[in-house]
Design a protein around this motif. Structure first.
Motif, PDB file in Angstrom:
ATOM      1  N   GLN A 101      15.631 -20.341  -9.399  1.00  0.00           N
ATOM      2  CA  GLN A 101      14.508 -20.257  -7.840  1.00  0.00           C
ATOM      3  C   GLN A 101      15.158 -19.334  -6.917  1.00  0.00           C
ATOM      4  O   GLN A 101      14.767 -19.218  -6.690  1.00  0.00           O
ATOM      5  N   LEU A 102      16.673 -19.076  -6.896  1.00  0.00           N
ATOM      6  CA  LEU A 102      17.697 -18.819  -5.464  1.00  0.00           C
ATOM      7  C   LEU A 102      17.792 -16.876  -5.961  1.00  0.00           C
ATOM      8  O   LEU A 102      18.150 -16.365  -5.410  1.00  0.00           O
ATOM      9  N   CYS A 103      17.087 -16.844  -7.083  1.00  0.00           N
ATOM     10  CA  CYS A 103      17.560 -15.698  -7.682  1.00  0.00           C
ATOM     11  C   CYS A 103      16.042 -14.239  -7.441  1.00  0.00           C
ATOM     12  O   CYS A 103      15.575 -14.431  -6.373  1.00  0.00           O
ATOM     13  N   GLY A 104      17.337 -13.232  -6.886  1.00  0.00           N
ATOM     14  CA  GLY A 104      16.943 -12.311  -6.367  1.00  0.00           C
ATOM     15  C   GLY A 104      17.383 -10.825  -6.011  1.00  0.00           C
ATOM     16  O   GLY A 104      18.694 -11.259  -5.763  1.00  0.00           O
ATOM     17  N   ALA A 105      17.029 -10.160  -5.198  1.00  0.00           N
ATOM     18  CA  ALA A 105      18.230  -8.760  -5.038  1.00  0.00           C
ATOM     19  C   ALA A 105      18.033  -8.578  -3.301  1.00  0.00           C
ATOM     20  O   ALA A 105      18.375  -7.775  -2.967  1.00  0.00           O
ATOM     21  N   ILE A 106      17.535  -9.433  -3.080  1.00  0.00           N
ATOM     22  CA  ILE A 106      17.547  -9.815  -1.154  1.00  0.00           C
ATOM     23  C   ILE A 106      19.221 -10.045  -1.132  1.00  0.00           C
ATOM     24  O   ILE A 106      19.741 -11.233  -0.371  1.00  0.00           O
ATOM     25  N   ALA A 114      21.212  -8.751  -8.462  1.00  0.00           N
ATOM     26  CA  ALA A 114      20.596  -9.818  -8.526  1.00  0.00           C
ATOM     27  C   ALA A 114      20.565 -10.835  -9.332  1.00  0.00           C
ATOM     28  O   ALA A 114      21.409 -10.494  -9.744  1.00  0.00           O
ATOM     29  N   ARG A 153      17.289 -18.039   4.177  1.00  0.00           N
ATOM     30  CA  ARG A 153      16.417 -17.573   2.791  1.00  0.00           C
ATOM     31  C   ARG A 153      17.441 -18.179   1.592  1.00  0.00           C
ATOM     32  O   ARG A 153      18.646 -17.338   1.779  1.00  0.00           O
ATOM     33  N   PHE A 155      17.874 -15.963  -2.145  1.00  0.00           N
ATOM     34  CA  PHE A 155      18.104 -14.595  -2.379  1.00  0.00           C
ATOM     35  C   PHE A 155      16.919 -13.638  -3.034  1.00  0.00           C
ATOM     36  O   PHE A 155      16.911 -12.384  -2.939  1.00  0.00           O
ATOM     37  N   ALA A 156      15.681 -14.403  -3.054  1.00  0.00           N
ATOM     38  CA  ALA A 156      14.520 -14.511  -3.496  1.00  0.00           C
ATOM     39  C   ALA A 156      13.830 -13.693  -2.306  1.00  0.00           C
ATOM     40  O   ALA A 156      12.322 -13.964  -2.636  1.00  0.00           O
ATOM     41  N   ASP A 157      14.473 -14.055  -0.992  1.00  0.00           N
ATOM     42  CA  ASP A 157      13.584 -14.187   0.007  1.00  0.00           C
ATOM     43  C   ASP A 157      12.691 -14.548   0.631  1.00  0.00           C
ATOM     44  O   ASP A 157      11.439 -14.712   0.967  1.00  0.00           O
ATOM     45  N   SER A 158      12.719 -16.218  -0.099  1.00  0.00           N
ATOM     46  CA  SER A 158      12.269 -17.434   0.351  1.00  0.00           C
ATOM     47  C   SER A 158      11.868 -18.219   1.535  1.00  0.00           C
ATOM     48  O   SER A 158      13.774 -18.402   1.421  1.00  0.00           O
TER      49      SER A 158
END
Lengths: 533, 356
Positions: A101-106, A114, A153, A155-158
């Motif tokens: 859920q916390l995964c992302g490239a932000i 990512a 936030r 890393f998924a930018d939420s």
């Protein structure tokens, strides 16, 4: 598990990066080296809170890195339109499925990466752009934090508002007891994590019912009487009842008891021990972060030993521990292999310390390894008499004590030179090691530790066999028996070498205090010159 | 892995089917319910919170929100390093020749709704599997309502989901596809509008999808249902609609109404008047609703002012093209009891004229 920590602009950290150990991190460093700040930063990004309070309540201008702020002020005063200083703390987690859920490239990684992660930023609030512009016309090093905001936030930018449940974090701070009930925010969090939602609801409901029954029971007759008083402003009846508002929820009245004694009434050491056990004894299917500050505080040696072995046995596969300490005992006991050395806004992990050496110090936890870790330059000597004599000789040559030159003279007291040298080499310390030849050819003695030596950095100094096997005969050799008798105040009737052997420390002290000139043994002179050139 | 498409007719309680499916799921099942229209989202959220209200992990999201939250926002740097999506631009369109970042994001770095599908699809590739893995980890099942409304690159994303480890359940009525997510996209033009059926049948033939037909309407009277079946020619091979509407009011079925009887008809039956768009039906001053806006609605009776195409279809049986056919289908199937079509001459049609 946290695989990387990046801190920008927070207190002493201008740009800080660290890849912590997977399980245990022993954070060690001099005062003001940023140990607590690191712990604070990790907690800030994990929980969105500092000392149990929200960022917005705690934010102050001193959170910002002074170098960056000064640079900003200087540039603005020179007409450069540089951006306002910001704080960012990023925690990178391993790519576990339950953290996706916390995964992302932000994040600030270059090239783009990512992975699950979380970031806490303190940055200018765009709603106040005009006010900030006004302020920046005449900037000062005290930033207008009223116009700043925190942005938590993934890393998924939420945006994150409450701590994600996978990131169970326990913070154990034994330095101070924060609230009078002894149950501070951190402990409440820890306890909360132990209770199932249904159990919480049950406790809460029962507590309310108990309170309500008070109103119907003991308070009933009282209320019948005072209900007839017309004391209130508009003549409305007054009654006494248990406060049922959320302010008085069960959490403030239901507290842990140790052996039937309330938590707050038990000793501080006991409190720390309980917090640690509670925090670590959780279901291991969660990513758990346990942060312990200075567990040695408030504990006797015996309690500390008990606590450390409890920590060891509780540490699960999925738990990552961060421990700050000023105690060599803690350090040795938990394993030198997990050492994180802080200094001047940087951290070093000590990689590749052999298992052999780690367990060697674990078995001898009383040894002051922290001195090795924290010293700039080290002189390793065999025993206390060597230490005393070396200090005297050093002072004769350089006119100062070794300590004043940032040199720590450490007596190994029978510890293996090999293990000490390995630790020094892994920490990349400048070392002069001195040892007796004990009648063995120095060349042979040197080969045993050759791997850990390095020219100009770590050298071994040994006297020639023909000049004497240990320090005492060496001193006799270089100064002559007559001079030494005088210095040591040993009269002619006594056997000098026997006296020196028997009264090693006393002899060394007399040498240290003597007004007479002393000719240093060759190897000791070389060592003193080497370590402070 | 198990993928289903339920093709349902108008009035077959599609949304209720989703709600019931959610209620039947295990308590801890993580399901995402995606739909296209705002009204449908609110409706679903409302119904899900009352019916299977004890499922904490069922979430309702709009299609665009899904693409923003799980595609564009987390992974934009894979195509544009260092960039972030800072908003959503629903109305705007990029310049026709815009390239790179400008094609997808406006000056405020808000993503254009019409390019979001394309961006999301490109990010699936660019992230080298990280994006898909994330979705596979955070959901067990994805339910897509009104699937016929998707278009362009959205279909590529459905393809990605169909080939993932997730269970995908889609519900749609191909005959009702009158909305399109990107009016300008050339991508998948052949799947646009009602031709989406062929896209699904291709996937069924490859074994990635099972199509379930639900041809039972709870709304339309049997005569209306039968008429609605004639709107698409037999080459579509849509199944025959079954009606469960047994209500009798004395005026049931599809009727033609001559201009001179119009006022009387309206006075007697008070139907909802429908027209194709603001440009049609100008001959009469009626309280119209456009076909597109009537979507999802149900009325007891409707009155349709036909387009030239509809007139020709009725008078001589020439079938409409896919898009006007879908529009007309939506209009006809709004009615529960009766449909009246304003027409002076029946041509070869066997539809009865209503007379006072």
């Amino acid at each position: 598990m946290i695989t990387k920590i990046k801190i920008h602009g927070y207190r002493i950290y201008k740009d800080f990066e660290l890849e912590p150990n997977q399980k245990l991190n022993l954070i060690v460093g001099a005062n003001e080296s940023g140990k607590s700040t690191l712990m604070e930063a990790i907690a800030l990004a994990l929980t969105g809170r500092v000392n149990g309070r929200r960022v917005s309540e705690e934010l102050n201008p001193y959170w910002f890195n002074t170098t960056l702020v000064e640079e900003f002020v200087w540039k603005r005063n020179n007409g450069e339109r540089v951006a306002f200083p910001e704080i960012s703390i990023e925690l990178f987690f391993e790519g576990r499925d339950d953290l996706q859920q916390l995964c992302g490239a932000i994040n600030t990684e270059i090239p783009t990466k990512a992975c699950p992660g979380i970031s806490m930023s303190i940055l200018p609030n765009p709603d106040y752009a005009d006010d900030l512009d006004n302020w920046a016309r005449n900037p000062s090093p005290i930033l207008p934090i009223e116009y700043y905001m925190d942005d938590w936030r993934s890393f998924a930018d939420s945006k994150i508002t409450i701590r994600p449940k996978q990131l169970a974090t326990a913070i154990i701070d034994s330095r101070t007891v924060r609230s009078t009930s002894g149950v501070d925010y951190h402990l409440r969090e820890i306890l909360g994590d132990h209770l199932k939602p249904s159990e919480r609801a049950d406790i809460s409901l029962t507590y309310r019912q108990v309170k309500a029954s008070m109103s119907d029971g003991a308070l009933k007759t009282v209320n019948e009487r005072i209900g007839k008083l017309h004391a209130s402003l508009h003549d409305r009846p007054i009654s006494l009842a248990m406060d049922q508002s959320t302010r008085t929820s069960w959490e403030s009245s239901v507290t842990p008891h140790v052996n039937k004694v309330p938590f707050s009434m038990s000793g501080q050491g006991q409190q720390a021990a309980i917090k640690i056990s509670l925090a670590m004894n959780k279901h291991s299917d969660q990513a758990n972060f346990v942060m312990v500050e200075e567990p040695e505080n408030h504990l006797t040696h015996t309690s500390l030993t008990t606590l450390l072995s409890r920590m060891e046995s509780l540490a699960g596969e999925q738990q990552q521990l961060f421990v700050t300490t000023h105690s060599s005992f803690v350090l040795n006991r938990l394993g030198l292999g997990s050492l994180l050395l802080m200094g001047r806004g940087e951290a070093h992990t000590v990689l590749g310390l052999s298992k052999d050496t780690v367990s060697y110090f674990q078995k001898l936890p009383g040894y002051d390894t922290l001195r090795i870790v924290l010293a700039d330059k080290i002189v390793l000597v065999e025993g206390s008499s060597d230490e005393i004599v070396f200090e005297r000789i050093f002072r004769d040559i350089h006119g100062k004590k070794p300590m004043e030159c940032g040199i720590d003279v450490l007596s190994m007291r029978g510890l293996s030179l090999k293990h000490c040298l390995e630790l020094c080499a892994k920490l990349d310390k400048t070392v002069a090691a001195l040892r007796d030849n004990d009648g063995i050819d120095p060349v042979e003695l040197r080969t045993q530790v050759q791997v850990w030596l390095s020219n100009g950095r770590r050298e071994l100094f040994i006297g020639k066999v023909e000049d004497g096997e240990t320090l005492e005969p060496q001193l006799v050799h270089f100064n002559g028996e007559a001079v030494l008798r005088q210095i040591l105040n040993v009269d002619a009737r006594a056997d000098l070498s026997k006296w020196m052997k028997r009264e090693k420390t006393e002899g060394a002290l007399r040498i240290a205090e003597s007004q007479q000139q002393i000719i240093p043994p060759e190897y000791m002179l070389a060592a003193a010159k080497f370590i402070h050139g | 892995m198990a993928n289903y498409l339920t093709l349902a007719v108008a009035g077959s309680r599609k949304t209720q089917g989703i709600v019931e499916h959610c209620a039947s799921l295990p308590h801890d099942r993580r399901a995402l319910v995606v739909t296209y229209t705002q009204t449908n989202q609110a409706e679903l959220r409302d119904r899900l919170s009352t019916y299977p209200g004890d499922h904490p992990d069922i979430r309702v999201m709009g299609w665009f929100t899904f693409l923003l939250r799980d595609f564009a926002r987390p992974f934009l740097p894979f195509i544009f390093p260092g960039k972030r999506v800072r908003g959503f631009n629903f109305e705007g369109r990029p310049h026709r020749m815009a390239k790179g970042l400008k094609r997808f994001l406006d000056l405020n770095e808000a993503v254009y709704s019409c390019e979001l599908g394309r961006l999301a699809h490109e990010l699936v590739e660019a992230s080298k599997g990280v994006l898909l893995h994330r979705i596979e980890c955070i959901y067990d099942e994805i339910l897509i309502d009104e699937v016929q409304d998707l278009s362009g690159h959205d279909w590529e994303i459905i393809d990605v989901l169909l080939n993932s480890s997730l269970d995908v359940r889609m519900v749609g009525d191909i005959r009702q596809s009158v909305l399109a997510t990107n009016p300008r996209s050339q991508m998948n033009k052949k799947y646009a509008y009602a031709e989406a059926i062929n896209w699904f049948r291709e996937r069924e033939a490859r074994g990635v999808l099972e199509i379930i037909e639900n041809a039972t309407t709870w709304r339309c009277h049997p005569d209306i249902a039968a008429f609605s079946d004639t709107i698409f020619d037999s080459s579509w091979s849509f199944p025959r609609t079954e009606s469960r509407n047994k209500t009798v009011t004395g005026h049931e079925g599809v009727f033609l109404v001559r201009h001179e009887h119009l006022d009387e008809y309206i006075a007697q039956f008070d139907p909802q008047c429908l027209r194709s768009s603001a440009n049609s039906g100008k001959d009469f001053d009626l309280d119209y609703l456009n076909f597109g806006l009537a979507k999802g609605m149900e009325y007891r009776r409707v009155l349709i002012v036909p387009t030239d195409g509809i007139v020709e279809f009725i008078q001589s049986g020439n079938h409409l093209g896919p898009k006007p056919a879908a529009n007309f289908y939506v209009a006809v199937t709004r009615a529960a009891q009766s449909v009246a079509i304003v027409l002076p001459d029946a041509g070869t049609s066997k539809l009865p004229f209503w007379e006072p």
